[in-house]
Design a protein around this motif. Structure first.
Motif, short mmCIF file in Angstrom:
data_model
loop_
_atom_site.label_atom_id
_atom_site.label_comp_id
_atom_site.label_asym_id
_atom_site.label_seq_id
_atom_site.Cartn_x
_atom_site.Cartn_y
_atom_site.Cartn_z
N SER A 1 -8.61 -0.27 12.58
CA SER A 1 -8.97 0.06 11.12
C SER A 1 -8.66 1.36 10.69
O SER A 1 -8.68 2.13 9.63
N HIS A 2 -7.95 2.13 11.57
CA HIS A 2 -7.65 3.76 11.55
C HIS A 2 -8.90 4.47 11.05
O HIS A 2 -8.82 5.28 9.99
N THR A 3 -9.96 4.20 11.44
CA THR A 3 -11.21 4.89 11.34
C THR A 3 -11.78 5.21 12.61
O THR A 3 -11.77 4.53 13.50
N GLU B 1 11.12 11.66 1.08
CA GLU B 1 9.95 12.15 1.62
C GLU B 1 8.45 11.80 1.30
O GLU B 1 7.35 11.67 1.88
N GLN C 1 0.57 8.86 6.12
CA GLN C 1 -0.92 8.99 6.04
C GLN C 1 -1.58 7.61 5.99
O GLN C 1 -2.76 7.36 6.37
N LEU C 2 -1.03 6.50 5.79
CA LEU C 2 -1.71 5.11 5.79
C LEU C 2 -1.45 4.55 7.37
O LEU C 2 -2.07 3.47 7.56
N THR D 1 -9.08 8.29 9.53
CA THR D 1 -10.21 8.90 8.67
C THR D 1 -11.64 8.82 9.38
O THR D 1 -12.00 8.02 10.09
N ASP E 1 0.70 -1.18 -0.09
CA ASP E 1 0.04 -0.06 -0.15
C ASP E 1 0.73 1.25 0.15
O ASP E 1 0.76 2.44 -0.75
N ARG F 1 -4.70 4.71 -10.75
CA ARG F 1 -4.20 3.32 -9.85
C ARG F 1 -5.15 2.47 -9.06
O ARG F 1 -5.15 1.35 -8.66
N ALA G 1 2.15 1.94 -3.37
CA ALA G 1 1.23 2.26 -4.35
C ALA G 1 1.12 3.75 -4.14
O ALA G 1 1.20 4.42 -5.17
N MET G 2 1.03 4.10 -2.96
CA MET G 2 0.60 5.65 -2.73
C MET G 2 1.82 6.44 -3.28
O MET G 2 1.63 7.35 -3.67
N ALA G 3 3.11 6.05 -2.74
CA ALA G 3 4.24 6.71 -3.05
C ALA G 3 4.71 6.52 -4.48
O ALA G 3 5.70 7.17 -5.09
N ARG H 1 5.92 10.28 3.86
CA ARG H 1 4.39 10.78 3.75
C ARG H 1 3.55 9.49 3.51
O ARG H 1 2.38 9.58 4.49
N ARG I 1 -7.60 3.02 1.36
CA ARG I 1 -8.63 2.40 2.23
C ARG I 1 -9.57 1.45 1.74
O ARG I 1 -10.28 0.67 2.40
N SER J 1 -10.25 17.20 11.37
CA SER J 1 -8.77 17.81 11.30
C SER J 1 -8.03 17.20 12.45
O SER J 1 -6.59 16.78 12.17
#
Lengths: 363, 363
Positions: free
Chosen positions: A71-73, A46, A54-55, A103, A18, B148, A21-23, A50, B126, A95
């Motif tokens: 679940s980081h929710t 960097e 984020q993940l 999230t 993951d 992606r 993929a994001m980076a 990041r 997610r 925020s």
């Protein structure tokens, strides 16, 4: 926690793939960035870091075992009642939890005594790590549902005296602040445009009113019963309530409104009946919404830290989840903003203010 | 879809046990409710079916195979720019997707050219079933990230001419409507208080301005360059811009504001400099926010269906996911609300309006 009714968590933690993929890099690059960052260009490092942040990616060991169960929710179930500050509270919450890579899962049911509890149960069944509620405090159904899911929870805009999981304000004190301002200006006969105060979800409205009443007694101010209207929060409701207050014809010189939505509507209702604010009647309110300093006249209101309530709840929930949040810096300070809608009581209110008949009924 | 970068979906579909937990009954009761409902009391049946619906539980067969691949979450990544209608759009989106048992995952990054793309990638990672974006259209980075993840997406407040996945309004037409109202009232020299128009995310602002300009040319109205201010959307920004417009001293008789936030601030700025609205200067705006009919004077504004944009996006995304949504009834109708802030141009504007020097600068 062997309760068979507790569903297994439904999301898996972020993997190396993951992050890659994001980076936009290979998994090998992610591994090297984490183990030997000096081999990686600053720009790539960097980007990878990041993505890691984020993940909420956790590389290994005990920390990973903990993260595996996350679940980081964070769930938020907030009831929709007419005009309200709910979106600002949600923004503050979002925020704050986003700072740690969480999230927000949002549900905003219209309450009917059933839908909101189904929404609460559905949110918990999604496997959120923690949940913030607005409008659910003190209810048997809420307790029943929460008991089935062992996650941290917080009630927003709830009585802070009930414990740290209730994030809110001392509403009696807020009421006192507004009444004291009116009394200081020499107002001795006051009307109210207020929310509903009956029922289990009206704690805030009730407490704030009790604060007003107690302060009025102490300061020798009369809350004139015939000039008090209870309604839902909204601009149009405020306008209509002002017409009723005028029609009561009791010679009040100030109106306390329970929210800026009601107050701005009320000022409009007064003005279109030829009543000058604040010359004939002062208007004093609660919230300090974004528009309140810019209406005509600018609204005198008790500033409530609306967004901070959401942020403080986020801080509380992530702390309960073991995140390293630092000290809670959200003091929830309340203060009166004296602006143009309030002025000293005139010795003799104008005939219009005394007569009180709405112009629309005259013509 | 063999792209190794596409992460597996991170949530599992609701199980029989989840339904039982939410309804507070045994799994056997859930099975019986689904297979032999006549054996179950109405009250229990209702509770079970509510849980089934809320959880998006699918019993078996091909439908279940499809549902297995779903997280029943819709992502929303909405940029925060100053004052905006974003919370109303999000409310509309949430209410629409909730109808089918989907939950909204919300991320509201403050854009800096990096954070917002990280937030977008994190949301997709997610495992959301579909995603709605506000403020991402037309960007190379956006296209790269979306490529992606093979999920339906929609751009909110985007150019509808770009296709069905762009849910928004014909902004040039909106601009024409406002200018036509001013022209109909006889205004021939007009100032602007507008948002920024440069850069890839300013499509709306730019298109709307082009509509104003084209209509002005057609109607013989002069947009007086020295009386045009570009700023961010917000009440205070509107107030300050109005002072600049006044200081320009060009004898305009109307100001077009790009949002009600700017317009209410601008009216305040005019009023506190002794300029009467609409007697000296008319103010005309866009949005029709909840406060706009209640300010003093009530604001003339082009009503935009803000909440409906969110609902229409929700309808589009769930349709793309194969949900049975019925026809899209969200017409996104726009109309002018003529209220007290606009009036016929006076033959000779008052000296204050002509001189234009803000009172604060006079003394």
């Amino acid at each position: 926690m062997n309760d068979p009714h507790v569903p297994s968590l439904k999301t898996r933690p972020a993997s190396l793939a993951d992050v890659a993929a994001m980076a936009g890099v290979s998994t090998g690059t992610v591994s090297r960035t984490l183990s030997r960052p000096e081999m990686i260009s600053e720009e790539t490092r960097e980007r990878v870091m990041r993505a890691v942040e984020q993940l909420g990616y956790v590389a290994n060991g005990a920390a990973r075992a903990l993260a595996m169960r996350r679940s980081h929710t964070i769930g938020a179930v907030v009831l929709k009642f007419g005009s309200s500050n709910f979106s600002q509270v949600v923004e503050g919450l979002e925020s704050e939890v986003a700072r740690k890579g969480y999230t927000l899962l949002l549900s905003a049911p219209v309450p009917d005594g059933k839908t909101e509890f189904a929404a609460l149960a559905a949110m918990l069944a999604r496997g959120v790590d923690a949940i913030a509620l607005l409008g659910f405090e003190g209810l048997e159904e809420t307790r029943g549902i929460l008991a089935r899911y062992p996650v941290p929870y917080a009630h927003l805009w709830a009585n802070p005296a009930s414990g740290g999981h209730c994030i809110g304000l001392d509403e009696a004190r807020n009421g006192q602040i507004a009444l004291a301002h009116a009394a200081d200006l020499g107002h001795t006969r006051i009307g109210l445009i207020w929310g509903q105060v009956e029922g289990p979800l009206r704690y805030r409205s009730r407490q704030r009113l009790q604060g007003v009443m107690a302060a009025a007694q102490e300061r020798g101010v009369t809350i004139v019963h015939e000039s008090c209207v209870h309604t839902e929060h909204g601009f149009e409701q405020g306008l209509q309530a002002a017409e009723k207050v005028l029609a009561s014809g009791t010679g009040i010189t100030a109106i306390l409104c329970a929210s800026d939505y009601l107050a701005v509507g009320a000022m409009r209702g007064l003005q279109q009946n030829g009543i000058r604010v604040p010359d004939d009647i002062s208007v004093i309110s609660f919230n300090d919404n974004d528009f309140s300093a810019y209406v005509n006249p600018p609204l005198t209101t008790v500033h409530l830290p609306i967004r901070q309530v959401g942020m403080k709840a986020g801080h509380y929930l992530l702390s309960r989840l073991g995140e390293n949040m630092g000290p809670d810096g959200y003091a929830l300070d309340v203060s009166l903003k004296a602006r143009g809608s309030s002025a000293p009581a005139t010795a003799s209110p104008t005939p219009a203010a005394i007569a009180g008949a709405p112009r629309t009924k005259r013509g």
